[in-house]
Design an enzyme around this catalytic site. Sequence first.
Site, PDB file in Angstrom:
ATOM      1  N   SER A  35       1.533  12.594  -5.344  1.00 51.01           N
ATOM      2  CA  SER A  35       1.951  11.604  -6.337  1.00 51.01           C
ATOM      3  C   SER A  35       0.971  11.590  -7.500  1.00 51.01           C
ATOM      4  O   SER A  35      -0.187  12.006  -7.392  1.00 51.01           O
ATOM      5  CB  SER A  35       2.030  10.217  -5.709  1.00 51.01           C
ATOM      6  OG  SER A  35       0.738   9.709  -5.462  1.00 51.01           O
ATOM      7  N   LYS A 102      -6.666   1.528   1.981  1.00 50.03           N
ATOM      8  CA  LYS A 102      -5.798   0.576   2.676  1.00 50.03           C
ATOM      9  C   LYS A 102      -4.672   1.265   3.442  1.00 50.03           C
ATOM     10  O   LYS A 102      -3.995   0.630   4.241  1.00 50.03           O
ATOM     11  CB  LYS A 102      -5.243  -0.462   1.706  1.00 50.03           C
ATOM     12  CG  LYS A 102      -4.284   0.054   0.665  1.00 50.03           C
ATOM     13  CD  LYS A 102      -3.816  -1.085  -0.233  1.00 50.03           C
ATOM     14  CE  LYS A 102      -2.881  -0.585  -1.315  1.00 50.03           C
ATOM     15  NZ  LYS A 102      -2.427  -1.660  -2.207  1.00 50.03           N
ATOM     16  N   ASP A 103      -4.474   2.584   3.207  1.00 47.95           N
ATOM     17  CA  ASP A 103      -3.472   3.334   3.969  1.00 47.95           C
ATOM     18  C   ASP A 103      -3.947   3.676   5.374  1.00 47.95           C
ATOM     19  O   ASP A 103      -3.140   3.977   6.252  1.00 47.95           O
ATOM     20  CB  ASP A 103      -3.137   4.655   3.272  1.00 47.95           C
ATOM     21  CG  ASP A 103      -2.284   4.469   2.034  1.00 47.95           C
ATOM     22  OD1 ASP A 103      -1.816   3.340   1.807  1.00 47.95           O
ATOM     23  OD2 ASP A 103      -2.093   5.458   1.307  1.00 47.95           O
ATOM     24  N   LEU A 149       4.824  -6.642   1.871  1.00 50.01           N
ATOM     25  CA  LEU A 149       5.160  -7.903   2.524  1.00 50.01           C
ATOM     26  C   LEU A 149       4.124  -8.979   2.200  1.00 50.01           C
ATOM     27  O   LEU A 149       4.461 -10.157   2.033  1.00 50.01           O
ATOM     28  CB  LEU A 149       5.272  -7.699   4.035  1.00 50.01           C
ATOM     29  CG  LEU A 149       5.820  -8.846   4.862  1.00 50.01           C
ATOM     30  CD1 LEU A 149       7.186  -9.268   4.382  1.00 50.01           C
ATOM     31  CD2 LEU A 149       5.871  -8.460   6.339  1.00 50.01           C
ATOM     32  N   ARG A 150       2.863  -8.587   2.083  1.00 47.10           N
ATOM     33  CA  ARG A 150       1.806  -9.529   1.724  1.00 47.10           C
ATOM     34  C   ARG A 150       2.088 -10.170   0.366  1.00 47.10           C
ATOM     35  O   ARG A 150       1.931 -11.381   0.189  1.00 47.10           O
ATOM     36  CB  ARG A 150       0.453  -8.805   1.691  1.00 47.10           C
ATOM     37  CG  ARG A 150      -0.686  -9.618   1.085  1.00 47.10           C
ATOM     38  CD  ARG A 150      -1.898  -8.748   0.819  1.00 47.10           C
ATOM     39  NE  ARG A 150      -1.620  -7.678  -0.117  1.00 47.10           N
ATOM     40  CZ  ARG A 150      -1.662  -7.795  -1.436  1.00 47.10           C
ATOM     41  NH1 ARG A 150      -1.952  -8.959  -1.996  1.00 47.10           N
ATOM     42  NH2 ARG A 150      -1.424  -6.762  -2.218  1.00 47.10           N
ATOM     43  N   ARG A 151       2.488  -9.350  -0.613  1.00 46.61           N
ATOM     44  CA  ARG A 151       2.786  -9.890  -1.938  1.00 46.61           C
ATOM     45  C   ARG A 151       4.058 -10.742  -1.917  1.00 46.61           C
ATOM     46  O   ARG A 151       4.131 -11.785  -2.573  1.00 46.61           O
ATOM     47  CB  ARG A 151       2.935  -8.758  -2.956  1.00 46.61           C
ATOM     48  CG  ARG A 151       1.650  -7.994  -3.220  1.00 46.61           C
ATOM     49  CD  ARG A 151       1.828  -6.969  -4.326  1.00 46.61           C
ATOM     50  NE  ARG A 151       0.646  -6.129  -4.461  1.00 46.61           N
ATOM     51  CZ  ARG A 151       0.641  -4.809  -4.388  1.00 46.61           C
ATOM     52  NH1 ARG A 151       1.777  -4.155  -4.166  1.00 46.61           N
ATOM     53  NH2 ARG A 151      -0.473  -4.123  -4.528  1.00 46.61           N
ATOM     54  N   ARG A 168      10.689   0.194  -3.561  1.00 49.97           N
ATOM     55  CA  ARG A 168       9.868   1.364  -3.257  1.00 49.97           C
ATOM     56  C   ARG A 168       9.744   2.205  -4.517  1.00 49.97           C
ATOM     57  O   ARG A 168      10.397   1.944  -5.516  1.00 49.97           O
ATOM     58  CB  ARG A 168      10.531   2.231  -2.169  1.00 49.97           C
ATOM     59  CG  ARG A 168      10.321   1.781  -0.733  1.00 49.97           C
ATOM     60  CD  ARG A 168       8.915   1.948  -0.231  1.00 49.97           C
ATOM     61  NE  ARG A 168       8.352   3.285  -0.440  1.00 49.97           N
ATOM     62  CZ  ARG A 168       8.509   4.317   0.389  1.00 49.97           C
ATOM     63  NH1 ARG A 168       9.264   4.185   1.458  1.00 49.97           N
ATOM     64  NH2 ARG A 168       7.925   5.465   0.137  1.00 49.97           N
ATOM     65  N   THR A 173       8.209   4.669 -11.447  1.00 51.87           N
ATOM     66  CA  THR A 173       9.533   4.202 -11.026  1.00 51.87           C
ATOM     67  C   THR A 173       9.607   2.678 -11.037  1.00 51.87           C
ATOM     68  O   THR A 173      10.591   2.079 -11.486  1.00 51.87           O
ATOM     69  CB  THR A 173       9.855   4.736  -9.614  1.00 51.87           C
ATOM     70  OG1 THR A 173       9.872   6.162  -9.645  1.00 51.87           O
ATOM     71  CG2 THR A 173      11.194   4.219  -9.130  1.00 51.87           C
ATOM     72  N   ARG A 174       8.557   2.041 -10.562  1.00 48.15           N
ATOM     73  CA  ARG A 174       8.550   0.575 -10.492  1.00 48.15           C
ATOM     74  C   ARG A 174       8.501  -0.054 -11.879  1.00 48.15           C
ATOM     75  O   ARG A 174       9.231  -1.006 -12.169  1.00 48.15           O
ATOM     76  CB  ARG A 174       7.369   0.107  -9.638  1.00 48.15           C
ATOM     77  CG  ARG A 174       7.465   0.578  -8.195  1.00 48.15           C
ATOM     78  CD  ARG A 174       6.360   0.002  -7.348  1.00 48.15           C
ATOM     79  NE  ARG A 174       6.336   0.634  -6.023  1.00 48.15           N
ATOM     80  CZ  ARG A 174       5.843   0.061  -4.930  1.00 48.15           C
ATOM     81  NH1 ARG A 174       5.337  -1.139  -4.993  1.00 48.15           N
ATOM     82  NH2 ARG A 174       5.856   0.703  -3.785  1.00 48.15           N
ATOM     83  N   CYS A 263      -1.417  -2.458   8.257  1.00 50.33           N
ATOM     84  CA  CYS A 263      -1.747  -2.622   6.845  1.00 50.33           C
ATOM     85  C   CYS A 263      -0.547  -3.061   6.017  1.00 50.33           C
ATOM     86  O   CYS A 263      -0.667  -3.306   4.824  1.00 50.33           O
ATOM     87  CB  CYS A 263      -2.324  -1.330   6.285  1.00 50.33           C
ATOM     88  SG  CYS A 263      -1.353   0.130   6.647  1.00 50.33           S
TER      89      CYS A 263
END
Length: 345
Positions: A35, A102-103, A149-151, A168, A173-174, A263
């Site tokens: 990426s 964090k991954d 999910l945290r956000r 995703r 893209t986002r 995570c």
Amino acid sequence: MERDDGVERDDGVERGDGVERGDGMTALRLGTRGSALALAQSRGFADALTAATGREVELVEIVTAGDRSSAPVHRLGVGVFVSALRDALAANEIDFAVHSYKDLPTAGQAGLHIAAVPPREDPRDALVAKDGRTLAELPPGATVGTGALRRIAQLHALGLQLTVVPIRGNVDTRVRRVHGPEADLDAVVLARAGLVRLGRAEEITETIDPMLMLPAPAQGALAVECRIDDAELVELLGVLDHAPTRAAVTAERAFLATLEAGCSAPVAGYAELAEGDDGDEIYLRGAVISPDGTRDIRLSRTGTPAEATEIGKALAAELLDLGADSILGTPTESGARTQHLGATE
């Protein structure tokens, strides 16, 4: 494993065998996802390593299972973005890998070692919104996209009557879902670190105060991993290790591990180092939030950098004593916790 840089690739695995340079030394093979963000992170570390040690580095792109999947992040499982890189390390197809910290699963991998944790980028979350708006300026019912999910949980907890949409995709893209020709969202929330590393900080309309949205454990930090038996490389990579970042991330990940949460769980943790009366101190804040935002438990704890692991464990134990288990879900037979996603699934 909150991803801001998912990439749609099915071009297989490109693995190099090392390139001999003019000085007779073989270039180190750095394994990376393909990426834009992963490549930017890896190139940045490679350049810093070459500048500090003189060793040349070649990037080897490796596609992970997470890159091939379009499933929601919280359904992919722990380690889905790192397993292929670790397999390549174990097979001696690469010399080291750069991960978004964090991954990584909180449990260590046999035979591998985190040789360096470079200085951390700003770990806060960021808003990219239409018309330059902040969270407080978004109207009731505004659509806000995020993959974590945290956000999602913390957006609901703000009580702003936002419509939160799980999404995703990579950073581009986002952001295009807000500013592109086919935009369908009013805003997206992603990690500030990713936008900064991609040179897109000017698109941020608000860097979100951790008092409103606490980051994920290890957000903004990188983990540089190699084989533990490669003592020369462990020493070489260690030149770029940043002790304050390592201490902060150690506290955050000990907190996450003690909660036995993946995570992608609605768990937030952020450690800061500050000068205290007797030297540096770690100030760790942690939270567990229900996906619908109606329940949360938030606490903090302090200690010395040498006590980083113990600080994280103790804070998690306090949260569990106050009922964090009931928010996280119940353990499965394997010990992992299930997530009850409710309306935001």
